[in-house]
Design a protein around this motif. Structure first.
Motif, PDB file in Angstrom:
ATOM      1  N   ILE A 125      21.131   0.984 -15.201  1.00 57.33           N
ATOM      2  CA  ILE A 125      20.718   1.913 -16.370  1.00 57.33           C
ATOM      3  C   ILE A 125      19.378   1.454 -16.948  1.00 57.33           C
ATOM      4  CG2 ILE A 125      21.186   2.785 -18.903  1.00 57.33           C
ATOM      5  CD1 ILE A 125      24.304   2.680 -18.270  1.00 57.33           C
ATOM      6  N   GLU A 126      19.355   0.157 -17.218  1.00 58.49           N
ATOM      7  CA  GLU A 126      17.962  -0.249 -17.532  1.00 58.49           C
ATOM      8  C   GLU A 126      16.885  -0.121 -16.594  1.00 58.49           C
ATOM      9  OE1 GLU A 126      17.532  -3.423 -20.162  1.00 58.49           O
ATOM     10  OE2 GLU A 126      19.752  -3.373 -21.027  1.00 58.49           O
ATOM     11  N   LEU A 127      17.197  -0.571 -15.315  1.00 56.67           N
ATOM     12  CA  LEU A 127      16.473  -0.519 -14.386  1.00 56.67           C
ATOM     13  C   LEU A 127      15.844   1.024 -14.062  1.00 56.67           C
ATOM     14  CD1 LEU A 127      17.886  -2.924 -11.874  1.00 56.67           C
ATOM     15  CD2 LEU A 127      15.686  -3.178 -12.897  1.00 56.67           C
ATOM     16  N   ARG A 128      16.727   1.779 -14.138  1.00 52.02           N
ATOM     17  CA  ARG A 128      16.367   3.414 -13.885  1.00 52.02           C
ATOM     18  C   ARG A 128      15.552   3.754 -15.028  1.00 52.02           C
ATOM     19  NH1 ARG A 128      21.325   7.298 -14.683  1.00 52.02           N
ATOM     20  NH2 ARG A 128      20.837   6.512 -16.776  1.00 52.02           N
ATOM     21  N   GLN A 129      15.711   3.453 -16.263  1.00 53.25           N
ATOM     22  CA  GLN A 129      14.877   3.841 -17.323  1.00 53.25           C
ATOM     23  C   GLN A 129      13.560   3.316 -17.303  1.00 53.25           C
ATOM     24  OE1 GLN A 129      17.089   2.330 -20.915  1.00 53.25           O
ATOM     25  NE2 GLN A 129      18.263   4.148 -21.231  1.00 53.25           N
ATOM     26  N   ALA A 130      13.271   2.163 -16.791  1.00 53.21           N
ATOM     27  CA  ALA A 130      11.964   1.459 -16.702  1.00 53.21           C
ATOM     28  C   ALA A 130      11.424   2.171 -15.347  1.00 53.21           C
ATOM     29  CB  ALA A 130      12.253  -0.116 -16.524  1.00 53.21           C
ATOM     30  N   LEU A 131      12.114   2.329 -14.402  1.00 53.24           N
ATOM     31  CA  LEU A 131      11.475   2.858 -13.201  1.00 53.24           C
ATOM     32  C   LEU A 131      10.916   4.270 -13.626  1.00 53.24           C
ATOM     33  CD1 LEU A 131      13.488   1.015 -10.550  1.00 53.24           C
ATOM     34  CD2 LEU A 131      11.405   0.947 -10.792  1.00 53.24           C
ATOM     35  N   GLY A 132      11.809   5.071 -14.122  1.00 56.84           N
ATOM     36  CA  GLY A 132      11.593   6.364 -14.569  1.00 56.84           C
ATOM     37  C   GLY A 132      10.223   6.700 -15.374  1.00 56.84           C
ATOM     38  N   VAL A 155      -0.260  -2.880  -7.846  1.00 62.49           N
ATOM     39  CA  VAL A 155       1.174  -2.470  -8.059  1.00 62.49           C
ATOM     40  C   VAL A 155       1.807  -2.899  -9.296  1.00 62.49           C
ATOM     41  CG1 VAL A 155       3.372  -2.110  -7.145  1.00 62.49           C
ATOM     42  CG2 VAL A 155       1.322  -2.062  -5.455  1.00 62.49           C
ATOM     43  N   PRO A 156       2.169  -2.094 -10.213  1.00 66.03           N
ATOM     44  CA  PRO A 156       2.844  -2.467 -11.444  1.00 66.03           C
ATOM     45  C   PRO A 156       4.101  -2.784 -11.307  1.00 66.03           C
ATOM     46  CG  PRO A 156       3.035  -0.056 -11.416  1.00 66.03           C
ATOM     47  CD  PRO A 156       2.010  -0.500 -10.283  1.00 66.03           C
ATOM     48  N   CYS A 157       4.768  -3.853 -11.897  1.00 67.07           N
ATOM     49  CA  CYS A 157       6.153  -4.487 -11.734  1.00 67.07           C
ATOM     50  C   CYS A 157       7.121  -4.093 -12.752  1.00 67.07           C
ATOM     51  CB  CYS A 157       6.104  -5.893 -11.442  1.00 67.07           C
ATOM     52  SG  CYS A 157       4.871  -6.449 -10.049  1.00 67.07           S
ATOM     53  N   VAL A 158       8.374  -4.071 -12.247  1.00 68.64           N
ATOM     54  CA  VAL A 158       9.629  -3.989 -13.336  1.00 68.64           C
ATOM     55  C   VAL A 158      10.450  -5.321 -12.861  1.00 68.64           C
ATOM     56  CG1 VAL A 158      11.803  -2.784 -13.933  1.00 68.64           C
ATOM     57  CG2 VAL A 158       9.445  -1.553 -13.371  1.00 68.64           C
ATOM     58  N   ALA A 159      10.668  -6.056 -13.924  1.00 64.55           N
ATOM     59  CA  ALA A 159      11.298  -7.332 -13.780  1.00 64.55           C
ATOM     60  C   ALA A 159      12.408  -7.515 -15.025  1.00 64.55           C
ATOM     61  CB  ALA A 159      10.499  -8.383 -13.453  1.00 64.55           C
ATOM     62  N   ALA A 160      13.390  -8.452 -14.698  1.00 65.16           N
ATOM     63  CA  ALA A 160      14.125  -8.917 -15.748  1.00 65.16           C
ATOM     64  C   ALA A 160      13.417  -9.827 -16.592  1.00 65.16           C
ATOM     65  CB  ALA A 160      15.534  -9.521 -15.038  1.00 65.16           C
ATOM     66  N   VAL A 203      13.099  -5.551 -18.358  1.00 64.16           N
ATOM     67  CA  VAL A 203      14.412  -4.928 -18.610  1.00 64.16           C
ATOM     68  C   VAL A 203      15.119  -6.270 -19.136  1.00 64.16           C
ATOM     69  CG1 VAL A 203      14.482  -3.144 -17.272  1.00 64.16           C
ATOM     70  CG2 VAL A 203      15.133  -5.124 -16.555  1.00 64.16           C
ATOM     71  N   LYS A 204      15.831  -5.845 -20.340  1.00 64.02           N
ATOM     72  CA  LYS A 204      16.454  -7.098 -20.822  1.00 64.02           C
ATOM     73  C   LYS A 204      17.679  -7.495 -19.953  1.00 64.02           C
ATOM     74  CE  LYS A 204      18.649  -8.154 -25.392  1.00 64.02           C
ATOM     75  NZ  LYS A 204      18.913  -7.410 -26.873  1.00 64.02           N
ATOM     76  N   GLU A 205      18.356  -6.550 -19.322  1.00 59.68           N
ATOM     77  CA  GLU A 205      19.268  -6.855 -18.111  1.00 59.68           C
ATOM     78  C   GLU A 205      18.936  -5.958 -17.091  1.00 59.68           C
ATOM     79  OE1 GLU A 205      23.363  -6.505 -19.653  1.00 59.68           O
ATOM     80  OE2 GLU A 205      22.949  -7.293 -21.779  1.00 59.68           O
ATOM     81  N   ALA A 261       0.843  -1.158   0.145  1.00 59.98           N
ATOM     82  CA  ALA A 261      -0.265  -0.016  -0.076  1.00 59.98           C
ATOM     83  C   ALA A 261       0.988   1.309   0.066  1.00 59.98           C
ATOM     84  CB  ALA A 261      -0.855   0.214   1.317  1.00 59.98           C
ATOM     85  N   SER A 262       2.108   1.067   0.472  1.00 59.26           N
ATOM     86  CA  SER A 262       2.878   2.043   0.706  1.00 59.26           C
ATOM     87  C   SER A 262       3.907   2.725  -0.703  1.00 59.26           C
ATOM     88  CB  SER A 262       3.983   2.159   1.797  1.00 59.26           C
ATOM     89  OG  SER A 262       4.868   1.084   1.617  1.00 59.26           O
ATOM     90  N   ILE A 263       3.944   1.724  -1.677  1.00 59.86           N
ATOM     91  CA  ILE A 263       4.696   1.718  -3.100  1.00 59.86           C
ATOM     92  C   ILE A 263       3.744   2.108  -4.151  1.00 59.86           C
ATOM     93  CG2 ILE A 263       6.531   0.606  -1.822  1.00 59.86           C
ATOM     94  CD1 ILE A 263       5.799  -1.857  -3.658  1.00 59.86           C
ATOM     95  N   ASP A 264       4.455   2.613  -5.107  1.00 59.56           N
ATOM     96  CA  ASP A 264       3.602   3.043  -6.352  1.00 59.56           C
ATOM     97  C   ASP A 264       4.151   1.882  -7.384  1.00 59.56           C
ATOM     98  OD1 ASP A 264       2.286   4.938  -5.640  1.00 59.56           O
ATOM     99  OD2 ASP A 264       3.855   6.245  -5.759  1.00 59.56           O
ATOM    100  N   ILE A 265       5.562   1.271  -7.392  1.00 61.67           N
ATOM    101  CA  ILE A 265       6.183   0.285  -8.296  1.00 61.67           C
ATOM    102  C   ILE A 265       6.903  -0.603  -7.615  1.00 61.67           C
ATOM    103  CG2 ILE A 265       7.921   0.291 -10.110  1.00 61.67           C
ATOM    104  CD1 ILE A 265       7.396   3.316 -10.471  1.00 61.67           C
TER     105      ILE A 265
END
Length: 125
Positions: free
Chosen positions: A63-70, A35-40, A57-59, A9-13
């Motif tokens: 850099i890739e994590l920052r882009q997806a999270l951004g 909550v939406p997810c970012v995953a490898a 994210v491909k890897e 409940a306290s997070i957006d991603i």
């Protein structure tokens, strides 16, 4: 359990950059809370999130994590849509009640099938 609910409940991603997870149950927990997810894009998490509910994210590099999270951090409507997609996947495919109902239908069908007598006796040829 309350702590898990409070956390989501306290997070957006939610981000799971692991390349070793075989499934990613924590992704289902995030999705259960919208909550939406970012995953490898490898393993179980890659298969889950590759369908919907987040970004891959491909890897799992910084850099890739920052882009997806951004991307998700900058777009509230995208976060909401992906969170809802993930939530729908959980409700459609992973809730225990649904699994029990599917099993009950199978068992009900089997209960109405007339058993046939085996031929021959055990141990005889």
């Amino acid at each position: 359990m309350a702590q898990v609910l409070d956390f989501f409940a306290s997070i957006d991603i939610f981000c799971l950059p692991s390349v070793l997870d075989s499934f990613g149950l924590v992704l289902l927990e995030a999705w259960s809370n919208g909550v939406p997810c970012v995953a490898a894009s490898v393993g179980g998490p890659g298969e889950l999130v590759g369908r919907a509910g987040g970004l891959l994210v491909k890897e799992p590099s910084a850099i890739e994590l920052r882009q997806a999270l951004g991307i998700l951090a900058a777009d509230a409507s995208l976060r909401q849509r992906l969170g809802e997609e993930g939530q729908a996947i959980v409700h459609r495919e992973y809730l225990a009640n649904d699994r029990y109902q599917a099993l009950a239908k199978i068992l009900e069908g089997l209960a109405h099938v007339r058993a046939t007598e085996p031929t021959g006796s055990p141990g005889t040829s």
